[in-house]
Design a protein around this motif. Structure first.
Motif, PDB file in Angstrom:
ATOM      1  N   GLN A  17       0.800  -1.209   0.000  1.00 15.41           N
ATOM      2  CA  GLN A  17       0.000   0.000   0.000  1.00 15.41           C
ATOM      3  C   GLN A  17       0.840   1.269   0.000  1.00 15.41           C
ATOM      4  O   GLN A  17       0.400   2.307   0.469  1.00 15.41           O
ATOM      5  CB  GLN A  17      -0.958   0.001   1.210  1.00 15.41           C
ATOM      6  CG  GLN A  17      -1.920  -1.153   1.221  1.00 15.41           C
ATOM      7  CD  GLN A  17      -2.772  -1.182  -0.014  1.00 15.41           C
ATOM      8  OE1 GLN A  17      -3.255  -0.169  -0.468  1.00 15.41           O
ATOM      9  NE2 GLN A  17      -2.956  -2.352  -0.582  1.00 15.41           N
ATOM     10  N   GLN A  18       2.036   1.199  -0.505  1.00 15.77           N
ATOM     11  CA  GLN A  18       2.884   2.379  -0.656  1.00 15.77           C
ATOM     12  C   GLN A  18       3.363   2.440  -2.092  1.00 15.77           C
ATOM     13  O   GLN A  18       3.522   1.413  -2.756  1.00 15.77           O
ATOM     14  CB  GLN A  18       4.099   2.311   0.290  1.00 15.77           C
ATOM     15  CG  GLN A  18       3.726   2.366   1.759  1.00 15.77           C
ATOM     16  CD  GLN A  18       3.112   3.698   2.143  1.00 15.77           C
ATOM     17  OE1 GLN A  18       3.487   4.718   1.616  1.00 15.77           O
ATOM     18  NE2 GLN A  18       2.164   3.665   3.050  1.00 15.77           N
ATOM     19  N   PHE A 188       1.381  -0.184  -6.940  1.00 20.72           N
ATOM     20  CA  PHE A 188       0.993  -0.521  -5.583  1.00 20.72           C
ATOM     21  C   PHE A 188       0.874  -2.030  -5.412  1.00 20.72           C
ATOM     22  O   PHE A 188       0.756  -2.772  -6.389  1.00 20.72           O
ATOM     23  CB  PHE A 188      -0.359   0.116  -5.238  1.00 20.72           C
ATOM     24  CG  PHE A 188      -0.305   1.599  -5.077  1.00 20.72           C
ATOM     25  CD1 PHE A 188      -0.223   2.178  -3.820  1.00 20.72           C
ATOM     26  CD2 PHE A 188      -0.324   2.424  -6.181  1.00 20.72           C
ATOM     27  CE1 PHE A 188      -0.174   3.544  -3.673  1.00 20.72           C
ATOM     28  CE2 PHE A 188      -0.273   3.794  -6.044  1.00 20.72           C
ATOM     29  CZ  PHE A 188      -0.200   4.352  -4.786  1.00 20.72           C
ATOM     30  N   GLU A 193      -5.207  -0.264  -7.591  1.00 23.50           N
ATOM     31  CA  GLU A 193      -4.912   1.143  -7.352  1.00 23.50           C
ATOM     32  C   GLU A 193      -3.768   1.662  -8.228  1.00 23.50           C
ATOM     33  O   GLU A 193      -3.388   2.828  -8.116  1.00 23.50           O
ATOM     34  CB  GLU A 193      -4.562   1.363  -5.874  1.00 23.50           C
ATOM     35  CG  GLU A 193      -5.717   1.093  -4.931  1.00 23.50           C
ATOM     36  CD  GLU A 193      -5.378   1.392  -3.481  1.00 23.50           C
ATOM     37  OE1 GLU A 193      -4.186   1.574  -3.189  1.00 23.50           O
ATOM     38  OE2 GLU A 193      -6.305   1.454  -2.672  1.00 23.50           O
ATOM     39  N   SER A 235       9.228   6.531  -1.348  1.00 19.23           N
ATOM     40  CA  SER A 235       8.550   7.704  -1.891  1.00 19.23           C
ATOM     41  C   SER A 235       9.509   8.848  -2.221  1.00 19.23           C
ATOM     42  O   SER A 235       9.072   9.963  -2.470  1.00 19.23           O
ATOM     43  CB  SER A 235       7.489   8.205  -0.901  1.00 19.23           C
ATOM     44  OG  SER A 235       8.077   8.544   0.332  1.00 19.23           O
ATOM     45  N   TRP A 274       3.281  10.142  -3.713  1.00 23.91           N
ATOM     46  CA  TRP A 274       2.378  10.235  -2.571  1.00 23.91           C
ATOM     47  C   TRP A 274       1.026   9.625  -2.933  1.00 23.91           C
ATOM     48  O   TRP A 274       0.771   9.261  -4.077  1.00 23.91           O
ATOM     49  CB  TRP A 274       2.174  11.709  -2.206  1.00 23.91           C
ATOM     50  CG  TRP A 274       1.647  12.520  -3.365  1.00 23.91           C
ATOM     51  CD1 TRP A 274       0.355  12.604  -3.807  1.00 23.91           C
ATOM     52  CD2 TRP A 274       2.420  13.326  -4.255  1.00 23.91           C
ATOM     53  NE1 TRP A 274       0.274  13.412  -4.916  1.00 23.91           N
ATOM     54  CE2 TRP A 274       1.513  13.873  -5.206  1.00 23.91           C
ATOM     55  CE3 TRP A 274       3.778  13.653  -4.336  1.00 23.91           C
ATOM     56  CZ2 TRP A 274       1.936  14.721  -6.234  1.00 23.91           C
ATOM     57  CZ3 TRP A 274       4.189  14.502  -5.354  1.00 23.91           C
ATOM     58  CH2 TRP A 274       3.282  15.018  -6.291  1.00 23.91           C
ATOM     59  N   VAL A 275       0.138   9.554  -1.937  1.00 17.61           N
ATOM     60  CA  VAL A 275      -1.264   9.232  -2.155  1.00 17.61           C
ATOM     61  C   VAL A 275      -2.098  10.301  -1.453  1.00 17.61           C
ATOM     62  O   VAL A 275      -1.723  10.795  -0.387  1.00 17.61           O
ATOM     63  CB  VAL A 275      -1.629   7.823  -1.628  1.00 17.61           C
ATOM     64  CG1 VAL A 275      -1.009   6.759  -2.488  1.00 17.61           C
ATOM     65  CG2 VAL A 275      -1.217   7.652  -0.176  1.00 17.61           C
ATOM     66  N   GLU A 278      -9.115   9.862   0.766  1.00 21.84           N
ATOM     67  CA  GLU A 278      -9.647   8.546   1.082  1.00 21.84           C
ATOM     68  C   GLU A 278      -9.545   7.598  -0.113  1.00 21.84           C
ATOM     69  O   GLU A 278      -9.464   6.384   0.057  1.00 21.84           O
ATOM     70  CB  GLU A 278     -11.109   8.673   1.522  1.00 21.84           C
ATOM     71  CG  GLU A 278     -11.289   9.426   2.840  1.00 21.84           C
ATOM     72  CD  GLU A 278     -12.744   9.490   3.256  1.00 21.84           C
ATOM     73  OE1 GLU A 278     -13.594   8.952   2.506  1.00 21.84           O
ATOM     74  OE2 GLU A 278     -13.032  10.079   4.310  1.00 21.84           O
ATOM     75  N   ARG A 280      -7.056   7.347  -1.942  1.00 22.39           N
ATOM     76  CA  ARG A 280      -5.655   6.997  -2.104  1.00 22.39           C
ATOM     77  C   ARG A 280      -5.191   7.213  -3.545  1.00 22.39           C
ATOM     78  O   ARG A 280      -4.660   6.321  -4.201  1.00 22.39           O
ATOM     79  CB  ARG A 280      -5.387   5.557  -1.665  1.00 22.39           C
ATOM     80  CG  ARG A 280      -5.685   5.301  -0.198  1.00 22.39           C
ATOM     81  CD  ARG A 280      -5.316   3.893   0.228  1.00 22.39           C
ATOM     82  NE  ARG A 280      -3.902   3.618   0.014  1.00 22.39           N
ATOM     83  CZ  ARG A 280      -2.904   4.012   0.828  1.00 22.39           C
ATOM     84  NH1 ARG A 280      -3.187   4.728   1.912  1.00 22.39           N
ATOM     85  NH2 ARG A 280      -1.651   3.703   0.557  1.00 22.39           N
ATOM     86  N   HIS A 281      -5.382   8.437  -4.024  1.00 18.75           N
ATOM     87  CA  HIS A 281      -5.017   8.769  -5.394  1.00 18.75           C
ATOM     88  C   HIS A 281      -3.518   9.039  -5.470  1.00 18.75           C
ATOM     89  O   HIS A 281      -3.018   9.996  -4.878  1.00 18.75           O
ATOM     90  CB  HIS A 281      -5.796   9.994  -5.873  1.00 18.75           C
ATOM     91  CG  HIS A 281      -7.274   9.800  -5.881  1.00 18.75           C
ATOM     92  ND1 HIS A 281      -7.879   8.806  -6.626  1.00 18.75           N
ATOM     93  CD2 HIS A 281      -8.273  10.451  -5.240  1.00 18.75           C
ATOM     94  CE1 HIS A 281      -9.187   8.868  -6.445  1.00 18.75           C
ATOM     95  NE2 HIS A 281      -9.447   9.854  -5.602  1.00 18.75           N
ATOM     96  N   PRO A 282      -2.774   8.226  -6.210  1.00 12.03           N
ATOM     97  CA  PRO A 282      -1.325   8.402  -6.279  1.00 12.03           C
ATOM     98  C   PRO A 282      -0.915   9.561  -7.175  1.00 12.03           C
ATOM     99  O   PRO A 282      -1.602   9.893  -8.158  1.00 12.03           O
ATOM    100  CB  PRO A 282      -0.845   7.062  -6.854  1.00 12.03           C
ATOM    101  CG  PRO A 282      -2.003   6.572  -7.644  1.00 12.03           C
ATOM    102  CD  PRO A 282      -3.236   7.029  -6.929  1.00 12.03           C
ATOM    103  N   HIS A 319     -10.980   7.430  -9.482  1.00 13.56           N
ATOM    104  CA  HIS A 319     -10.756   5.989  -9.480  1.00 13.56           C
ATOM    105  C   HIS A 319     -12.100   5.277  -9.491  1.00 13.56           C
ATOM    106  O   HIS A 319     -13.098   5.781  -8.970  1.00 13.56           O
ATOM    107  CB  HIS A 319      -9.956   5.602  -8.229  1.00 13.56           C
ATOM    108  CG  HIS A 319      -9.420   4.210  -8.265  1.00 13.56           C
ATOM    109  ND1 HIS A 319      -9.201   3.465  -7.132  1.00 13.56           N
ATOM    110  CD2 HIS A 319      -9.056   3.415  -9.310  1.00 13.56           C
ATOM    111  CE1 HIS A 319      -8.709   2.283  -7.470  1.00 13.56           C
ATOM    112  NE2 HIS A 319      -8.621   2.230  -8.774  1.00 13.56           N
TER     113      HIS A 319
END
Length: 434
Positions: A17-18, A188, A193, A235, A274-275, A278, A280-282, A319
Protein backbone atom coordinates in the motif's frame (compact mmCIF):
# COMPACT_ATOMS: atom_id res chain seq x y z
CA UNK A 1 15.88 15.80 -34.18
CA UNK A 2 16.01 13.87 -30.97
CA UNK A 3 13.19 11.44 -30.36
CA UNK A 4 11.30 10.21 -27.48
CA UNK A 5 12.08 7.16 -25.48
CA UNK A 6 10.80 3.64 -25.63
CA UNK A 7 9.36 1.84 -22.66
CA UNK A 8 8.07 -1.35 -21.33
CA UNK A 9 5.00 -2.86 -19.82
CA UNK A 10 4.32 -2.05 -16.21
CA UNK A 11 6.39 -3.58 -13.50
CA UNK A 12 4.39 -5.61 -11.03
CA UNK A 13 3.53 -4.23 -7.62
CA UNK A 14 5.98 -3.52 -4.82
CA UNK A 15 5.52 -2.24 -1.29
CA UNK A 16 2.42 -2.83 0.82
CA UNK A 17 0.00 0.00 0.00
CA UNK A 18 2.88 2.38 -0.66
CA UNK A 19 4.12 3.72 -3.98
CA UNK A 20 6.86 1.61 -5.47
CA UNK A 21 10.33 3.05 -5.85
CA UNK A 22 10.20 5.74 -8.48
CA UNK A 23 13.73 4.99 -9.65
CA UNK A 24 13.87 2.40 -12.45
CA UNK A 25 14.18 -1.26 -11.45
CA UNK A 26 17.11 -3.48 -12.19
CA UNK A 27 17.94 -5.03 -15.52
CA UNK A 28 15.83 -8.01 -14.56
CA UNK A 29 12.76 -5.93 -13.78
CA UNK A 30 9.67 -7.86 -12.72
CA UNK A 31 7.10 -7.80 -15.48
CA UNK A 32 3.44 -8.57 -15.63
CA UNK A 33 2.55 -11.72 -17.50
CA UNK A 34 0.85 -11.25 -20.87
CA UNK A 35 -2.50 -11.98 -19.24
CA UNK A 36 -1.93 -9.12 -16.78
CA UNK A 37 -0.61 -6.48 -19.17
CA UNK A 38 -2.21 -3.14 -18.36
CA UNK A 39 -2.53 -0.07 -20.56
CA UNK A 40 0.90 0.78 -21.92
CA UNK A 41 2.74 3.74 -23.34
CA UNK A 42 2.70 4.18 -27.11
CA UNK A 43 6.30 3.00 -27.27
CA UNK A 44 6.89 0.19 -24.68
CA UNK A 45 11.30 -0.27 -23.36
CA UNK A 46 12.27 2.87 -21.19
CA UNK A 47 10.20 2.82 -18.05
CA UNK A 48 12.08 -0.31 -17.04
CA UNK A 49 15.17 -1.97 -18.50
CA UNK A 50 13.46 -5.27 -19.18
CA UNK A 51 12.09 -5.62 -22.71
CA UNK A 52 8.69 -7.17 -23.40
CA UNK A 53 6.99 -9.85 -21.33
CA UNK A 54 9.69 -12.53 -21.34
CA UNK A 55 7.55 -14.84 -23.51
CA UNK A 56 10.40 -15.34 -25.99
CA UNK A 57 12.74 -16.72 -23.34
CA UNK A 58 10.11 -18.95 -21.78
CA UNK A 59 9.24 -20.35 -25.20
CA UNK A 60 12.91 -21.19 -25.78
CA UNK A 61 13.05 -23.01 -22.45
CA UNK A 62 14.80 -20.33 -20.40
CA UNK A 63 13.56 -20.17 -16.83
CA UNK A 64 13.56 -16.77 -15.18
CA UNK A 65 14.43 -18.36 -11.85
CA UNK A 66 17.82 -19.03 -13.46
CA UNK A 67 18.26 -15.27 -13.67
CA UNK A 68 18.02 -15.12 -17.47
CA UNK A 69 15.25 -13.18 -19.16
CA UNK A 70 14.77 -12.84 -22.92
CA UNK A 71 11.99 -10.68 -24.32
CA UNK A 72 11.12 -8.34 -27.10
CA UNK A 73 8.95 -5.64 -28.50
CA UNK A 74 7.79 -4.77 -32.00
CA UNK A 75 6.34 -1.39 -32.88
CA UNK A 76 4.89 -0.66 -36.32
CA UNK A 77 2.87 2.29 -37.54
CA UNK A 78 1.46 3.97 -40.62
CA UNK A 79 1.24 7.77 -40.73
CA UNK A 80 -0.70 9.98 -43.16
CA UNK A 81 -0.57 13.77 -43.59
CA UNK A 82 -4.30 14.28 -44.07
CA UNK A 83 -4.12 18.05 -44.59
CA UNK A 84 -1.44 20.72 -44.79
CA UNK A 85 2.12 19.87 -43.87
CA UNK A 86 5.17 19.82 -46.11
CA UNK A 87 3.81 16.85 -48.08
CA UNK A 88 0.01 16.95 -48.14
CA UNK A 89 -1.25 13.39 -48.58
CA UNK A 90 2.16 11.89 -47.88
CA UNK A 91 2.39 8.70 -45.86
CA UNK A 92 5.16 6.77 -44.13
CA UNK A 93 5.59 3.38 -42.48
CA UNK A 94 7.86 2.74 -39.50
CA UNK A 95 9.02 -0.43 -37.75
CA UNK A 96 11.14 -0.87 -34.63
CA UNK A 97 12.10 -4.31 -33.33
CA UNK A 98 13.74 -4.67 -29.91
CA UNK A 99 15.18 -7.86 -28.45
CA UNK A 100 16.51 -7.68 -24.90
CA UNK A 101 18.50 -10.08 -22.71
CA UNK A 102 18.69 -9.54 -18.95
CA UNK A 103 20.99 -11.53 -16.67
CA UNK A 104 20.61 -11.53 -12.90
CA UNK A 105 24.14 -12.60 -11.96
CA UNK A 106 23.17 -13.17 -8.33
CA UNK A 107 20.67 -15.86 -9.33
CA UNK A 108 22.84 -17.26 -12.08
CA UNK A 109 26.28 -17.47 -10.45
CA UNK A 110 25.87 -16.02 -6.95
CA UNK A 111 27.40 -12.61 -7.79
CA UNK A 112 25.61 -10.58 -5.16
CA UNK A 113 23.71 -7.53 -6.42
CA UNK A 114 25.03 -7.77 -9.99
CA UNK A 115 23.03 -7.71 -13.21
CA UNK A 116 23.72 -7.26 -16.92
CA UNK A 117 21.48 -5.93 -19.65
CA UNK A 118 21.74 -6.18 -23.44
CA UNK A 119 19.32 -4.94 -26.05
CA UNK A 120 19.37 -4.85 -29.85
CA UNK A 121 17.36 -2.56 -32.12
CA UNK A 122 16.44 -2.87 -35.78
CA UNK A 123 14.69 0.24 -37.08
CA UNK A 124 13.30 0.95 -40.54
CA UNK A 125 11.27 4.07 -41.15
CA UNK A 126 10.70 7.30 -43.02
CA UNK A 127 10.75 11.05 -42.52
CA UNK A 128 7.41 11.06 -40.71
CA UNK A 129 7.82 14.27 -38.70
CA UNK A 130 9.52 16.06 -41.59
CA UNK A 131 6.54 15.46 -43.90
CA UNK A 132 4.32 17.16 -41.32
CA UNK A 133 6.75 20.05 -40.76
CA UNK A 134 6.91 19.23 -37.05
CA UNK A 135 10.26 20.23 -35.54
CA UNK A 136 9.44 18.88 -32.07
CA UNK A 137 7.94 15.63 -33.36
CA UNK A 138 4.37 14.33 -33.29
CA UNK A 139 5.59 10.72 -33.65
CA UNK A 140 8.31 9.79 -31.16
CA UNK A 141 9.37 6.69 -33.08
CA UNK A 142 11.24 8.81 -35.63
CA UNK A 143 14.44 10.73 -34.88
CA UNK A 144 17.35 12.00 -36.92
CA UNK A 145 18.50 10.14 -40.02
CA UNK A 146 19.55 7.56 -40.97
CA UNK A 147 16.05 6.08 -40.88
CA UNK A 148 17.37 2.54 -41.34
CA UNK A 149 19.67 1.36 -38.56
CA UNK A 150 20.84 -1.72 -36.69
CA UNK A 151 22.09 -0.96 -33.19
CA UNK A 152 23.51 -2.42 -30.05
CA UNK A 153 20.95 -0.43 -28.11
CA UNK A 154 22.01 -1.30 -24.55
CA UNK A 155 24.95 -3.11 -22.94
CA UNK A 156 25.47 -2.36 -19.27
CA UNK A 157 26.59 -3.74 -15.94
CA UNK A 158 24.50 -2.85 -12.89
CA UNK A 159 25.62 -3.27 -9.30
CA UNK A 160 23.44 -2.89 -6.23
CA UNK A 161 25.47 -1.66 -3.28
CA UNK A 162 22.59 -1.42 -0.79
CA UNK A 163 19.51 -3.43 -1.66
CA UNK A 164 16.54 -1.23 -2.63
CA UNK A 165 18.57 1.87 -1.71
CA UNK A 166 21.71 2.39 -3.81
CA UNK A 167 22.78 1.04 -7.20
CA UNK A 168 25.00 2.01 -10.11
CA UNK A 169 24.79 1.23 -13.81
CA UNK A 170 27.80 1.48 -16.14
CA UNK A 171 27.84 1.15 -19.92
CA UNK A 172 25.53 1.76 -22.85
CA UNK A 173 22.09 2.65 -21.48
CA UNK A 174 18.94 4.78 -21.72
CA UNK A 175 19.18 7.79 -19.38
CA UNK A 176 15.64 8.76 -20.36
CA UNK A 177 14.34 5.90 -18.22
CA UNK A 178 15.93 7.45 -15.13
CA UNK A 179 15.52 11.14 -15.97
CA UNK A 180 12.64 13.29 -17.23
CA UNK A 181 10.36 10.22 -17.32
CA UNK A 182 6.85 11.60 -16.86
CA UNK A 183 5.40 8.28 -18.09
CA UNK A 184 6.84 6.28 -15.21
CA UNK A 185 3.96 4.31 -13.63
CA UNK A 186 3.12 4.44 -9.93
CA UNK A 187 2.70 0.86 -8.70
CA UNK A 188 0.99 -0.52 -5.58
CA UNK A 189 0.65 -3.87 -3.86
CA UNK A 190 -3.09 -3.57 -4.54
CA UNK A 191 -3.01 -3.67 -8.35
CA UNK A 192 -6.47 -2.13 -8.57
CA UNK A 193 -4.91 1.14 -7.35
CA UNK A 194 -2.06 1.23 -9.88
CA UNK A 195 -1.50 4.04 -12.34
CA UNK A 196 -0.36 2.29 -15.52
CA UNK A 197 1.88 4.16 -17.94
CA UNK A 198 0.69 7.73 -17.46
CA UNK A 199 -0.15 8.20 -21.16
CA UNK A 200 -0.12 6.46 -24.51
CA UNK A 201 0.50 9.68 -26.46
CA UNK A 202 2.90 9.45 -29.39
CA UNK A 203 4.30 12.97 -28.90
CA UNK A 204 8.07 13.21 -28.67
CA UNK A 205 7.63 15.61 -25.75
CA UNK A 206 6.21 12.96 -23.41
CA UNK A 207 9.47 11.03 -23.79
CA UNK A 208 11.92 13.92 -23.88
CA UNK A 209 11.07 17.44 -22.76
CA UNK A 210 11.60 19.41 -26.00
CA UNK A 211 13.91 21.90 -24.26
CA UNK A 212 16.30 18.90 -24.01
CA UNK A 213 16.04 17.77 -27.63
CA UNK A 214 19.48 16.89 -28.90
CA UNK A 215 21.19 16.61 -25.51
CA UNK A 216 19.42 13.94 -23.41
CA UNK A 217 20.50 10.46 -24.62
CA UNK A 218 17.73 7.94 -25.19
CA UNK A 219 15.85 6.37 -28.07
CA UNK A 220 17.35 5.76 -30.57
CA UNK A 221 20.63 7.31 -29.47
CA UNK A 222 21.60 5.77 -26.11
CA UNK A 223 24.14 7.21 -23.69
CA UNK A 224 27.50 5.69 -22.74
CA UNK A 225 28.27 6.50 -19.14
CA UNK A 226 27.34 6.04 -15.49
CA UNK A 227 23.99 6.29 -13.66
CA UNK A 228 23.54 6.25 -9.88
CA UNK A 229 20.11 5.64 -8.29
CA UNK A 230 19.61 6.49 -4.60
CA UNK A 231 16.21 5.59 -3.10
CA UNK A 232 16.36 5.99 0.69
CA UNK A 233 12.58 5.52 0.93
CA UNK A 234 9.86 4.17 -1.34
CA UNK A 235 8.55 7.70 -1.89
CA UNK A 236 11.78 9.64 -2.56
CA UNK A 237 14.73 9.25 -4.92
CA UNK A 238 17.84 10.99 -6.23
CA UNK A 239 19.28 10.05 -9.63
CA UNK A 240 22.67 11.20 -10.97
CA UNK A 241 24.25 10.57 -14.37
CA UNK A 242 27.21 11.47 -16.57
CA UNK A 243 27.35 10.38 -20.24
CA UNK A 244 29.10 10.83 -23.56
CA UNK A 245 27.65 14.15 -24.76
CA UNK A 246 28.47 13.98 -28.45
CA UNK A 247 24.79 13.78 -29.33
CA UNK A 248 24.74 17.56 -28.83
CA UNK A 249 27.09 18.03 -31.79
CA UNK A 250 24.99 15.82 -34.05
CA UNK A 251 26.76 12.48 -33.59
CA UNK A 252 24.34 9.54 -33.86
CA UNK A 253 25.51 7.74 -30.72
CA UNK A 254 23.29 4.74 -31.45
CA UNK A 255 25.34 3.74 -34.49
CA UNK A 256 28.81 4.92 -33.43
CA UNK A 257 31.19 3.82 -30.67
CA UNK A 258 31.57 5.92 -27.49
CA UNK A 259 33.38 9.26 -27.74
CA UNK A 260 35.04 10.83 -24.70
CA UNK A 261 36.48 14.03 -26.12
CA UNK A 262 35.31 16.90 -23.94
CA UNK A 263 31.62 16.64 -24.79
CA UNK A 264 29.78 15.41 -21.70
CA UNK A 265 26.17 15.47 -20.58
CA UNK A 266 25.52 15.46 -16.82
CA UNK A 267 22.15 15.43 -15.10
CA UNK A 268 20.63 15.22 -11.61
CA UNK A 269 17.01 14.61 -10.61
CA UNK A 270 15.12 14.39 -7.32
CA UNK A 271 11.56 13.14 -7.06
CA UNK A 272 8.84 12.04 -4.72
CA UNK A 273 5.42 10.38 -4.82
CA UNK A 274 2.38 10.24 -2.57
CA UNK A 275 -1.26 9.23 -2.16
CA UNK A 276 -4.08 11.72 -1.55
CA UNK A 277 -7.43 11.46 0.20
CA UNK A 278 -9.65 8.55 1.08
CA UNK A 279 -9.43 7.34 -2.49
CA UNK A 280 -5.65 7.00 -2.10
CA UNK A 281 -5.02 8.77 -5.39
CA UNK A 282 -1.33 8.40 -6.28
CA UNK A 283 0.79 11.22 -7.64
CA UNK A 284 4.42 12.01 -8.33
CA UNK A 285 6.65 15.04 -8.90
CA UNK A 286 10.27 15.51 -9.93
CA UNK A 287 12.68 18.31 -10.80
CA UNK A 288 16.02 18.08 -12.56
CA UNK A 289 19.07 20.07 -13.68
CA UNK A 290 21.34 19.29 -16.63
CA UNK A 291 24.59 20.56 -18.13
CA UNK A 292 26.12 19.99 -21.57
CA UNK A 293 29.81 20.74 -22.16
CA UNK A 294 31.74 21.35 -25.38
CA UNK A 295 31.54 23.76 -28.30
CA UNK A 296 27.99 23.75 -29.71
CA UNK A 297 27.12 25.19 -33.12
CA UNK A 298 23.96 25.77 -35.14
CA UNK A 299 23.49 27.85 -38.29
CA UNK A 300 26.54 30.02 -37.69
CA UNK A 301 25.90 30.45 -33.95
CA UNK A 302 28.25 28.91 -31.41
CA UNK A 303 28.43 28.64 -27.63
CA UNK A 304 30.67 26.93 -25.10
CA UNK A 305 28.32 24.56 -23.28
CA UNK A 306 24.78 25.10 -22.08
CA UNK A 307 22.35 23.92 -19.41
CA UNK A 308 18.80 23.95 -18.20
CA UNK A 309 16.21 22.53 -15.84
CA UNK A 310 12.90 20.69 -16.02
CA UNK A 311 10.05 19.45 -13.89
CA UNK A 312 7.17 17.05 -14.33
CA UNK A 313 4.42 15.42 -12.33
CA UNK A 314 1.30 13.29 -12.54
CA UNK A 315 -1.79 12.77 -10.39
CA UNK A 316 -4.72 10.39 -10.47
CA UNK A 317 -7.91 12.44 -10.36
CA UNK A 318 -10.56 9.72 -10.09
CA UNK A 319 -10.76 5.99 -9.48
CA UNK A 320 -13.33 3.29 -10.24
CA UNK A 321 -15.24 5.64 -12.54
CA UNK A 322 -16.49 2.68 -14.62
CA UNK A 323 -18.45 0.17 -12.48
CA UNK A 324 -17.53 -2.62 -14.92
CA UNK A 325 -13.77 -2.06 -14.43
CA UNK A 326 -12.61 -1.79 -10.78
CA UNK A 327 -9.21 -0.42 -11.83
CA UNK A 328 -10.64 2.27 -14.12
CA UNK A 329 -9.48 5.80 -13.51
CA UNK A 330 -8.51 9.21 -14.84
CA UNK A 331 -4.98 10.60 -14.55
CA UNK A 332 -3.34 13.87 -15.59
CA UNK A 333 0.27 14.92 -16.11
CA UNK A 334 2.20 18.16 -16.61
CA UNK A 335 5.70 19.15 -17.79
CA UNK A 336 7.93 22.20 -18.03
CA UNK A 337 11.48 22.82 -19.19
CA UNK A 338 13.82 25.68 -20.06
CA UNK A 339 17.42 26.19 -21.11
CA UNK A 340 19.95 28.98 -21.61
CA UNK A 341 21.07 27.76 -25.04
CA UNK A 342 21.52 29.77 -28.25
CA UNK A 343 21.92 26.61 -30.35
CA UNK A 344 19.15 24.23 -29.16
CA UNK A 345 15.92 24.31 -31.24
CA UNK A 346 13.61 24.94 -28.25
CA UNK A 347 14.16 27.41 -25.40
CA UNK A 348 11.07 26.66 -23.26
CA UNK A 349 8.53 23.86 -23.17
CA UNK A 350 5.08 23.40 -21.60
CA UNK A 351 3.16 20.13 -21.76
CA UNK A 352 0.09 18.51 -20.22
CA UNK A 353 -2.31 15.66 -20.81
CA UNK A 354 -5.15 13.60 -19.44
CA UNK A 355 -5.65 9.83 -19.68
CA UNK A 356 -8.59 7.55 -19.01
CA UNK A 357 -8.09 3.86 -18.20
CA UNK A 358 -10.80 1.23 -18.64
CA UNK A 359 -13.60 3.73 -19.25
CA UNK A 360 -15.44 1.80 -21.98
CA UNK A 361 -17.60 -1.22 -21.16
CA UNK A 362 -15.61 -4.07 -19.62
CA UNK A 363 -12.42 -3.29 -21.54
CA UNK A 364 -10.10 -3.00 -18.56
CA UNK A 365 -6.85 -2.81 -20.59
CA UNK A 366 -7.94 -0.04 -22.97
CA UNK A 367 -6.91 3.57 -22.50
CA UNK A 368 -7.62 6.90 -24.17
CA UNK A 369 -6.14 10.33 -23.81
CA UNK A 370 -5.41 13.83 -25.04
CA UNK A 371 -2.28 15.92 -24.77
CA UNK A 372 -0.81 19.30 -25.62
CA UNK A 373 2.80 20.23 -26.33
CA UNK A 374 3.82 23.90 -26.61
CA UNK A 375 7.43 24.71 -27.47
CA UNK A 376 8.94 28.19 -27.62
CA UNK A 377 11.30 28.01 -30.55
CA UNK A 378 14.81 29.44 -30.58
CA UNK A 379 14.33 32.67 -32.56
CA UNK A 380 17.92 32.50 -33.80
CA UNK A 381 16.99 29.36 -35.69
CA UNK A 382 13.26 29.53 -36.50
CA UNK A 383 10.88 32.21 -37.73
CA UNK A 384 7.75 30.99 -35.99
CA UNK A 385 7.87 31.75 -32.26
CA UNK A 386 6.13 28.58 -31.06
CA UNK A 387 5.10 25.11 -32.16
CA UNK A 388 1.86 23.76 -30.70
CA UNK A 389 0.84 20.12 -31.03
CA UNK A 390 -2.57 18.76 -30.03
CA UNK A 391 -3.02 14.99 -29.98
CA UNK A 392 -5.72 12.45 -29.06
CA UNK A 393 -5.67 8.63 -29.12
CA UNK A 394 -7.52 5.46 -28.20
CA UNK A 395 -5.46 2.38 -27.34
CA UNK A 396 -7.25 -0.95 -27.90
CA UNK A 397 -6.07 -4.08 -26.13
CA UNK A 398 -6.42 -6.67 -28.88
CA UNK A 399 -5.32 -9.89 -27.17
CA UNK A 400 -2.57 -11.04 -24.82
CA UNK A 401 0.19 -8.40 -25.13
CA UNK A 402 -0.94 -6.85 -28.43
CA UNK A 403 -2.29 -3.30 -28.68
CA UNK A 404 -3.63 -1.21 -31.57
CA UNK A 405 -3.74 2.57 -31.32
CA UNK A 406 -5.28 5.11 -33.73
CA UNK A 407 -4.04 8.65 -33.09
CA UNK A 408 -4.91 12.09 -34.50
CA UNK A 409 -2.60 15.12 -34.29
CA UNK A 410 -3.24 18.77 -35.17
CA UNK A 411 -0.38 21.26 -35.59
CA UNK A 412 -1.69 24.84 -36.12
CA UNK A 413 1.68 26.32 -37.14
CA UNK A 414 4.46 23.80 -37.83
CA UNK A 415 7.81 25.38 -37.02
CA UNK A 416 9.88 23.88 -39.85
CA UNK A 417 9.03 26.85 -42.08
CA UNK A 418 6.73 29.88 -41.91
CA UNK A 419 5.25 28.69 -45.21
CA UNK A 420 3.99 25.33 -43.88
CA UNK A 421 0.20 25.47 -43.37
CA UNK A 422 -1.74 23.99 -40.46
CA UNK A 423 -1.29 20.22 -40.43
CA UNK A 424 -3.57 17.31 -39.57
CA UNK A 425 -2.08 13.82 -39.32
CA UNK A 426 -3.32 10.35 -38.46
CA UNK A 427 -1.30 7.43 -37.10
CA UNK A 428 -2.17 3.78 -36.60
CA UNK A 429 0.30 2.14 -34.19
CA UNK A 430 0.61 -1.62 -33.52
CA UNK A 431 2.47 -2.70 -30.37
CA UNK A 432 3.42 -6.35 -29.79
CA UNK A 433 5.29 -7.42 -26.65
CA UNK A 434 6.78 -10.89 -26.39
Amino acid sequence: MYLGLIFSVLASAAGAQQPADTAPPSAIGTQASPQKVAAISSNPAATTFSTGTGWLGRTLGLKEEWGIRLGGLWLADTNVVVAGGVDNGGWTNNSALFVGLGVDAEKLVGWRGAAFGFQFLQFNGGNTNGEAGAVTGYNSLIGAPPFHRTELYEAFYEQTMIKDVLKMRIGRQLPGADFNNVLRPVVFDDVSENIPSVSGLLLTSVFVNTSMIGVLPGYYNPGNGVTVNFTPTKSFYVNLGVYDGNLARGVQTGITPPHFNGYYFSIAEIGTNWVLGEGRHPGQFAVGLWRQTGLLEARGISEEGTGGFYLFGSQRLAHRVNPHVPSSGITMFYQFGANTSQTRPVSQFYGAGITGFGLVGGRDHDSMGMGVSLSRMNQHLFVRPTELLLQAYYQFHVVSAIFLQPTVTFIPEPAASPNVPSTLTTTLRLTVLF
